[in-house]
Design a protein around this motif. Structure first.
Motif, PDB file in Angstrom:
ATOM      1  N   MET A 105     104.765   1.005  20.318  1.00 41.33           N
ATOM      2  CA  MET A 105     105.154   2.286  19.731  1.00 41.33           C
ATOM      3  C   MET A 105     105.416   3.334  20.820  1.00 41.33           C
ATOM      4  O   MET A 105     104.664   3.443  21.785  1.00 41.33           O
ATOM      5  N   ASN A 106     106.483   4.086  20.657  1.00 38.74           N
ATOM      6  CA  ASN A 106     106.812   5.183  21.560  1.00 38.74           C
ATOM      7  C   ASN A 106     106.170   6.463  20.998  1.00 38.74           C
ATOM      8  O   ASN A 106     106.604   6.981  19.983  1.00 38.74           O
ATOM      9  N   ASN A 127     106.278   9.400  21.940  1.00 39.79           N
ATOM     10  CA  ASN A 127     107.128  10.596  21.974  1.00 39.79           C
ATOM     11  C   ASN A 127     107.859  10.797  20.651  1.00 39.79           C
ATOM     12  O   ASN A 127     108.358  11.874  20.377  1.00 39.79           O
ATOM     13  N   GLU A 128     107.920   9.746  19.841  1.00 38.85           N
ATOM     14  CA  GLU A 128     108.632   9.811  18.569  1.00 38.85           C
ATOM     15  C   GLU A 128     107.696   9.951  17.365  1.00 38.85           C
ATOM     16  O   GLU A 128     108.148   9.961  16.232  1.00 38.85           O
ATOM     17  N   VAL A 129     106.403  10.059  17.608  1.00 40.52           N
ATOM     18  CA  VAL A 129     105.422  10.121  16.520  1.00 40.52           C
ATOM     19  C   VAL A 129     105.218  11.574  16.093  1.00 40.52           C
ATOM     20  O   VAL A 129     105.071  12.459  16.930  1.00 40.52           O
ATOM     21  N   ASP A 130     105.195  11.777  14.789  1.00 42.27           N
ATOM     22  CA  ASP A 130     104.967  13.097  14.224  1.00 42.27           C
ATOM     23  C   ASP A 130     103.520  13.541  14.484  1.00 42.27           C
ATOM     24  O   ASP A 130     102.582  12.758  14.345  1.00 42.27           O
ATOM     25  N   GLU A 131     103.333  14.786  14.866  1.00 41.30           N
ATOM     26  CA  GLU A 131     101.997  15.295  15.191  1.00 41.30           C
ATOM     27  C   GLU A 131     101.053  15.234  13.992  1.00 41.30           C
ATOM     28  O   GLU A 131      99.859  14.965  14.151  1.00 41.30           O
TER      29      GLU A 131
END
Length: 45
Positions: A18-19, A21-25
């Motif tokens: 999983m990246n 940087n693309e995960v929602d806070e």
């Protein structure tokens, strides 16, 4: 203990590749709350 923690995170929907940087806070906050509020034997549940 680290491997156990990793396994629990995988169950919550965080795959190995999983990246972050693309995960929602809000998703990260949800996972943090879930992991921090599990019962622990060392704390008498």
């Amino acid at each position: 203990m680290n491997e156990n923690s990793n396994g629990l995170l995988r169950k919550d929907g965080l795959p190995k590749q999983m990246n972050f940087n693309e995960v929602d806070e809000s998703f990260i906050k949800f996972i943090v709350l879930k992991r921090n509020n599990i019962s622990r034997k060392s704390l008498n549940y």
